[in-house]
Design a protein around this motif. Structure first.
Motif, PDB file in Angstrom:
ATOM      1  N   ILE A  65      43.175  36.511  30.680  1.00 53.40           N
ATOM      2  CA  ILE A  65      42.283  37.676  30.839  1.00 53.40           C
ATOM      3  C   ILE A  65      42.084  38.384  29.498  1.00 53.40           C
ATOM      4  O   ILE A  65      40.983  38.813  29.157  1.00 53.40           O
ATOM      5  CB  ILE A  65      42.843  38.625  31.938  1.00 53.40           C
ATOM      6  N   GLU A  66      43.161  38.452  28.696  1.00 53.88           N
ATOM      7  CA  GLU A  66      43.051  39.079  27.375  1.00 53.88           C
ATOM      8  C   GLU A  66      42.078  38.282  26.475  1.00 53.88           C
ATOM      9  O   GLU A  66      41.272  38.851  25.738  1.00 53.88           O
ATOM     10  CB  GLU A  66      44.456  39.163  26.740  1.00 53.88           C
ATOM     11  N   LEU A  67      42.178  36.956  26.601  1.00 53.38           N
ATOM     12  CA  LEU A  67      41.285  36.079  25.826  1.00 53.38           C
ATOM     13  C   LEU A  67      39.817  36.364  26.190  1.00 53.38           C
ATOM     14  O   LEU A  67      38.957  36.492  25.313  1.00 53.38           O
ATOM     15  CB  LEU A  67      41.633  34.636  26.216  1.00 53.38           C
ATOM     16  N   ILE A  68      39.545  36.493  27.476  1.00 55.35           N
ATOM     17  CA  ILE A  68      38.175  36.736  27.957  1.00 55.35           C
ATOM     18  C   ILE A  68      37.704  38.136  27.569  1.00 55.35           C
ATOM     19  O   ILE A  68      36.553  38.335  27.190  1.00 55.35           O
ATOM     20  CB  ILE A  68      38.124  36.549  29.498  1.00 55.35           C
ATOM     21  N   ARG A  69      38.599  39.112  27.656  1.00 60.74           N
ATOM     22  CA  ARG A  69      38.217  40.488  27.314  1.00 60.74           C
ATOM     23  C   ARG A  69      37.709  40.532  25.870  1.00 60.74           C
ATOM     24  O   ARG A  69      36.665  41.101  25.574  1.00 60.74           O
ATOM     25  CB  ARG A  69      39.433  41.417  27.488  1.00 60.74           C
ATOM     26  N   PHE A  86      36.725  29.155  33.950  1.00 61.18           N
ATOM     27  CA  PHE A  86      37.221  30.519  34.162  1.00 61.18           C
ATOM     28  C   PHE A  86      36.254  31.216  35.101  1.00 61.18           C
ATOM     29  O   PHE A  86      35.030  31.058  34.924  1.00 61.18           O
ATOM     30  CB  PHE A  86      37.298  31.285  32.834  1.00 61.18           C
ATOM     31  N   PRO A  87      36.698  31.994  36.090  1.00 65.17           N
ATOM     32  CA  PRO A  87      38.080  32.248  36.482  1.00 65.17           C
ATOM     33  C   PRO A  87      38.659  31.084  37.297  1.00 65.17           C
ATOM     34  O   PRO A  87      37.945  30.393  38.000  1.00 65.17           O
ATOM     35  CB  PRO A  87      37.968  33.509  37.348  1.00 65.17           C
ATOM     36  N   ARG A  88      39.978  30.942  37.179  1.00 67.52           N
ATOM     37  CA  ARG A  88      40.651  29.833  37.851  1.00 67.52           C
ATOM     38  C   ARG A  88      41.668  30.309  38.882  1.00 67.52           C
ATOM     39  O   ARG A  88      42.334  29.481  39.505  1.00 67.52           O
ATOM     40  CB  ARG A  88      41.410  29.043  36.796  1.00 67.52           C
ATOM     41  N   THR A  89      41.803  31.628  39.012  1.00 67.39           N
ATOM     42  CA  THR A  89      42.659  32.193  40.058  1.00 67.39           C
ATOM     43  C   THR A  89      41.921  33.428  40.586  1.00 67.39           C
ATOM     44  O   THR A  89      41.038  33.966  39.897  1.00 67.39           O
ATOM     45  CB  THR A  89      44.032  32.657  39.503  1.00 67.39           C
ATOM     46  N   VAL A  90      42.319  33.881  41.784  1.00 70.50           N
ATOM     47  CA  VAL A  90      41.666  35.076  42.336  1.00 70.50           C
ATOM     48  C   VAL A  90      41.917  36.299  41.438  1.00 70.50           C
ATOM     49  O   VAL A  90      40.971  37.040  41.147  1.00 70.50           O
ATOM     50  CB  VAL A  90      42.087  35.294  43.809  1.00 70.50           C
ATOM     51  N   PRO A  91      43.142  36.521  40.918  1.00 75.28           N
ATOM     52  CA  PRO A  91      43.308  37.663  40.002  1.00 75.28           C
ATOM     53  C   PRO A  91      42.403  37.561  38.763  1.00 75.28           C
ATOM     54  O   PRO A  91      41.885  38.571  38.281  1.00 75.28           O
ATOM     55  CB  PRO A  91      44.792  37.605  39.605  1.00 75.28           C
ATOM     56  N   GLN A  92      42.166  36.357  38.255  1.00 76.11           N
ATOM     57  CA  GLN A  92      41.236  36.209  37.113  1.00 76.11           C
ATOM     58  C   GLN A  92      39.816  36.602  37.541  1.00 76.11           C
ATOM     59  O   GLN A  92      39.088  37.253  36.789  1.00 76.11           O
ATOM     60  CB  GLN A  92      41.222  34.771  36.582  1.00 76.11           C
ATOM     61  N   ALA A  93      39.420  36.203  38.760  1.00 79.00           N
ATOM     62  CA  ALA A  93      38.072  36.541  39.250  1.00 79.00           C
ATOM     63  C   ALA A  93      37.933  38.049  39.399  1.00 79.00           C
ATOM     64  O   ALA A  93      36.911  38.638  39.024  1.00 79.00           O
ATOM     65  CB  ALA A  93      37.809  35.838  40.581  1.00 79.00           C
ATOM     66  N   ALA A  95      39.601  40.327  37.750  1.00 72.78           N
ATOM     67  CA  ALA A  95      39.565  40.926  36.403  1.00 72.78           C
ATOM     68  C   ALA A  95      38.187  40.729  35.770  1.00 72.78           C
ATOM     69  O   ALA A  95      37.655  41.632  35.118  1.00 72.78           O
ATOM     70  CB  ALA A  95      40.654  40.299  35.517  1.00 72.78           C
ATOM     71  N   LEU A  96      37.590  39.548  35.977  1.00 73.60           N
ATOM     72  CA  LEU A  96      36.259  39.294  35.413  1.00 73.60           C
ATOM     73  C   LEU A  96      35.228  40.231  36.055  1.00 73.60           C
ATOM     74  O   LEU A  96      34.393  40.818  35.357  1.00 73.60           O
ATOM     75  CB  LEU A  96      35.844  37.831  35.633  1.00 73.60           C
ATOM     76  N   ASP A  97      35.305  40.382  37.373  1.00 71.05           N
ATOM     77  CA  ASP A  97      34.368  41.286  38.055  1.00 71.05           C
ATOM     78  C   ASP A  97      34.459  42.691  37.459  1.00 71.05           C
ATOM     79  O   ASP A  97      33.439  43.333  37.204  1.00 71.05           O
ATOM     80  CB  ASP A  97      34.687  41.359  39.564  1.00 71.05           C
ATOM     81  N   ALA A  98      35.694  43.147  37.225  1.00 72.59           N
ATOM     82  CA  ALA A  98      35.880  44.514  36.699  1.00 72.59           C
ATOM     83  C   ALA A  98      35.352  44.618  35.267  1.00 72.59           C
ATOM     84  O   ALA A  98      34.683  45.595  34.911  1.00 72.59           O
ATOM     85  CB  ALA A  98      37.366  44.889  36.760  1.00 72.59           C
ATOM     86  N   LEU A  99      35.627  43.588  34.456  1.00 74.49           N
ATOM     87  CA  LEU A  99      35.143  43.606  33.064  1.00 74.49           C
ATOM     88  C   LEU A  99      33.618  43.631  33.023  1.00 74.49           C
ATOM     89  O   LEU A  99      33.017  44.417  32.289  1.00 74.49           O
ATOM     90  CB  LEU A  99      35.625  42.347  32.334  1.00 74.49           C
ATOM     91  N   LEU A 100      33.001  42.772  33.843  1.00 77.24           N
ATOM     92  CA  LEU A 100      31.531  42.722  33.859  1.00 77.24           C
ATOM     93  C   LEU A 100      30.961  44.030  34.396  1.00 77.24           C
ATOM     94  O   LEU A 100      29.973  44.553  33.868  1.00 77.24           O
ATOM     95  CB  LEU A 100      31.041  41.529  34.693  1.00 77.24           C
ATOM     96  N   ARG A 105      27.271  44.604  34.531  1.00 79.97           N
ATOM     97  CA  ARG A 105      26.881  43.231  34.861  1.00 79.97           C
ATOM     98  C   ARG A 105      27.694  42.718  36.047  1.00 79.97           C
ATOM     99  O   ARG A 105      28.656  43.349  36.470  1.00 79.97           O
ATOM    100  CB  ARG A 105      27.133  42.312  33.636  1.00 79.97           C
ATOM    101  N   GLN A 106      27.293  41.562  36.530  1.00 81.92           N
ATOM    102  CA  GLN A 106      28.061  40.893  37.581  1.00 81.92           C
ATOM    103  C   GLN A 106      27.739  39.399  37.527  1.00 81.92           C
ATOM    104  O   GLN A 106      26.741  39.009  36.925  1.00 81.92           O
ATOM    105  CB  GLN A 106      27.701  41.450  38.957  1.00 81.92           C
TER     106      GLN A 106
END
Ligand code: AP5
Length: 215
Positions: A65-69, A86-93, A95-100, A105-106
């Motif tokens: 997640i840090e790498l993507i941020r 990416f994302p490859r786990t639900v927590p990654q998904a 985190a991506l939703d929140a970052l976007l 964005r989404q």
């Protein structure tokens, strides 16, 4: 536009993402490629990635997640991206939703490439990659030039990935089934998932992908 290419190891995500970047005017964001670049640099972080990657196991979420941020804060990713691996786990998904969302964005569309395990093993074991630019080849379907010079960057570093063995691929596939497949349900709830057949000529798969994107 933010697009997610989804599928098991060797499904063709990287190959198709590279073909789409120009048309969509969005960069390919491939965590696997980013991790391999870090590993090549010889950094401590790269050594940590290597522990997991060589065994076919997923790298811990916080590191990914840090790498993507950091990647999403770069200029070329400000208007959209093609996410690959990416994302490859639900927590990654999540985190991506929140970052976007923090960028207004989404994820607009998730395209899942459907490829059976038998085809995956053949594709992965036959894959060759250019260490300099990430260009992908396959010994049967898209052979690397006989002089060993990459068609894309003219480098001379075309190799087999060390996690592209039958043994490691079966671990990668198990990890995919256990941890990554649930990511699809996360996005299916939003009605943005399209599943396409990932088997066939490269161009045929690209055509299906473009159709699924409404282009
Ligand atoms: P990563 O590099 O992301 O690997 P992967 O998801 O396993 O996907 P691949 O790169 O193997 O396949 P692909 O779908 O891109 O297929 P390709 O287009 O190359 O991850 C590697 C490791 O890094 C993971 O195991 C993990 O340890 C770590 N990692 C990465 N991201 C992570 C994350 N988010 N969280 C935690 N850990 C993470 O195609 C494959 C071959 O098939 C090629 O040779 C290609 O030429 C050929 N081919 C493609 N399309 C076709 C076609 N239509 N017909 C015939 N051949 C084809």
């Amino acid at each position: 536009m933010d697009i997610l290419l989804f599928g098991p190891p060797g499904a063709g995500k990287g190959t198709q993402a590279k073909l789409l970047t120009e048309e969509l005017r969005a960069p390919q964001i491939a965590t696997g490629d980013m991790m391999r670049a870090e590993r090549q640099s010889g950094s401590e972080l790269g050594k940590k990635f290597d522990e997991y990657m060589s065994a076919g196991k997923l790298v811990p979420d916080d590191l990914v997640i840090e790498l993507i941020r950091k990647r999403l804060s770069q200029d070329d990713a400000k208007g959209g991206a093609i996410f690959d691996g990416f994302p490859r786990t639900v927590p990654q998904a999540e985190a991506l939703d929140a970052l976007l969302a923090s960028m207004g964005r989404q994820i607009d569309r998730v395209i899942a490439l459907d490829v059976p395990l038998s085809a995956i093993v053949e594709r992965v074991v036959g894959r060759r990659v250019c260490l300099d630019c990430g260009q992908t080849y396959h010994v049967s379907y898209n052979p690397p030039p006989s002089d060993g010079v990459c068609v894309s960057c003219k480098g001379k570093n075309i190799v087999q990935r060390k996690d592209d063995t039958e043994e490691v691929v079966s671990t990668r596939f198990e990890q995919y089934e256990a941890m990554t497949q649930p990511v699809l349900a996360h996005y299916q709830a939003r009605g943005i998932v399209k599943v396409i057949d990932g088997v066939g000529e490269l161009e045929a798969v690209t055509a299906r992908l473009r159709e699924a994107l409404g282009r």
